[in-house]
Design an enzyme around this catalytic site. Sequence first.
Site, PDB file in Angstrom:
ATOM      1  NE  ARG A 294      -4.119  -1.988   1.955  1.00  0.00           N
ATOM      2  CZ  ARG A 294      -5.010  -2.392   2.836  1.00  0.00           C
ATOM      3  NH1 ARG A 294      -4.874  -2.063   4.115  1.00  0.00           N
ATOM      4  NH2 ARG A 294      -6.053  -3.113   2.458  1.00  0.00           N
ATOM      5  CE1 TYR A 434      -2.076  -0.315  -7.836  1.00  0.00           C
ATOM      6  CE2 TYR A 434      -2.186  -1.908  -9.624  1.00  0.00           C
ATOM      7  CZ  TYR A 434      -1.598  -0.807  -9.040  1.00  0.00           C
ATOM      8  OH  TYR A 434      -0.542  -0.196  -9.655  1.00  0.00           O
ATOM      9  CD  GLU A 435      -1.558  -4.465  -3.393  1.00  0.00           C
ATOM     10  OE1 GLU A 435      -1.877  -4.954  -2.290  1.00  0.00           O
ATOM     11  OE2 GLU A 435      -1.106  -5.143  -4.329  1.00  0.00           O
ATOM     12  N   GLY A 436      -6.386  -2.634  -1.951  1.00  0.00           N
ATOM     13  CA  GLY A 436      -7.406  -2.055  -1.083  1.00  0.00           C
ATOM     14  C   GLY A 436      -7.853  -0.722  -1.647  1.00  0.00           C
TER      15      GLY A 436
END
Length: 594
Positions: A294, A434-436
């Site tokens: 992140r 992406y990545e949350g």
Amino acid sequence: MTYRAPVRDLIFTLTEVAGIDAVSATGAFPDYDAEVMAAVLEAAGQFSEGVLAPLNRIGDQKGAAYANGSVTAAPGFANAYRQFAEGGWTGLSAPAHAGGQQLPKALELAAYETVHAANMAFGLCPMLSLAAIEALEAVGTDAQKATYLSKLVSGEWTGAMVLTEPQAGSDLGALTATAVPNGDGTYALTGQKIFITWGDHDATDNIVHMVLARLPDSPPGPKGISLFLASKYLVKPDGTLGERNAFRPVGVEHKLGIHASPTCVMAYEDATAELVGQPNQGLAHMFVMMNAARLAVGVEGVGIAERAYQQALEYALERRQGRSAWTGEANAPIIDHPDVRRTLSVMKARIAAARAICLSTGVAADLAKHAGTEEERRRWKGREDLFTPIAKAWSTDVGVEVASMGVQVHGGMGFIEETGAAQHYRDARIAPIYEGTNGIQAMDLVGRKLGQDGGRSARELIADMKATLAVLPRLYSGKPVERFANAIEAVEDATLWLLDAKADPARAADVLAGADAYLKLLGDVVGGWMLARGALAAGVRLDAGDGDAAWLQGRITLYEVYAANVLGHVSSRLAAVGQGGDLLERMSAEVLAG
């Protein structure tokens, strides 16, 4: 257009804003000093400019190719990756015992900004290897470290993070992939995964997949997830590669952007896998990877924004149209139109703020591990936790906004693919997802990070910003100071409101309804704080006659631009924090459909 690595900006941000000297003072990085920092960033910049940037356009046009169960990297990418690995770039912050250089994480982030700016699709490959390295270092067995860690650190093998399934996107508790014990300490991994970045390619001999799956007797939901390692080729006891493992890509996605990054659909059919860490603790273990990723994605946002800004500036200096508002020159460069210059100035200020937030998060991560006392480590861990969702979400929003502004500066030519401005916009758009997703980052900020220590970390942050406010009149008077004061007050009001609301379970919807606005508010104000710190440092150096006077004066002006164009509008953010869940509840599906 050519890409120029902003090495001077990176060094200034690391030293004068993020405070990397405090990391050096811990003694945890014996091979690090200011000369090493400059050498690493210069070398990273040269590699990114000379090798990666020229491949960016062809990567977008040609993309990665899938055929017959395997993926071929975009033209030139495999050779570029081999050069990248030979240069030791995957081992910058890795531990020395695994063959790494054991340099500060913050320095690694700064170096990787140049990689992401030059070629975002390329940068995703080593970025995920770094996340796998962190997970193995944290929870891997000695045998797993001996087998896989040094190969990942050297870049001989790459890593992939394997989470998502067709029915289980952000809700990992819904995943169904299984891992059944084979009776010999290994597991048979079965299931389908989607959106697997660089899940297959031909740039290295082996790829190490870190996979979430369920054991046969696991409880339902998130508590029943375990983390497994499955490599593309099985590794023999002597470290050489054996037969192909039983998983393959069954296709690659056709995407809006990052065309050269193969986003794979992967099928695992009784693939041989190893358990990493503890059974049913996979989600916690994966968060080691995800937190690293992140922050790295936040740096992606900075990098793509920098690339878009540089191209827009070059175009504005060359494109001639209309009369200059300042000189009266006819057929003047469009940078002499006030709105174009304002746009470019805001782009530069937002990039500088996002860069400082990300690198400061990296410094906080380094100090959370290596500061001299337990209290200092606690304080820096709280700062790292608080900043990580901001670095990811706010900085990737900046990437999209700045890339969009870059298209606008180009006018109609920005909408034409041949200029390249559109590619930056298309590439940037994935980073808030992406990545949350950034909405999940906001929920994490208010749901977990804000209250995990009773709000102590947020209060310490506010106190630090007030300390900077107290000395800001050394440089400015009037609105630049007033706007920062009002912005801090808005953050304090919003923080106290959320902490109060969090104490009442009946107000859970109110808290979540204000989450996105709070993250954006905090990002705006922390970004202003970072630029204020940089301006104050530039003022000190100016007074001492230390450095390029014009460039240092630019740091001072940059804060004024940010204060006028960003801090001047925080009241709307504050109002949105308190909108309340009932308002959104009234916007029911029927109302939205009508």
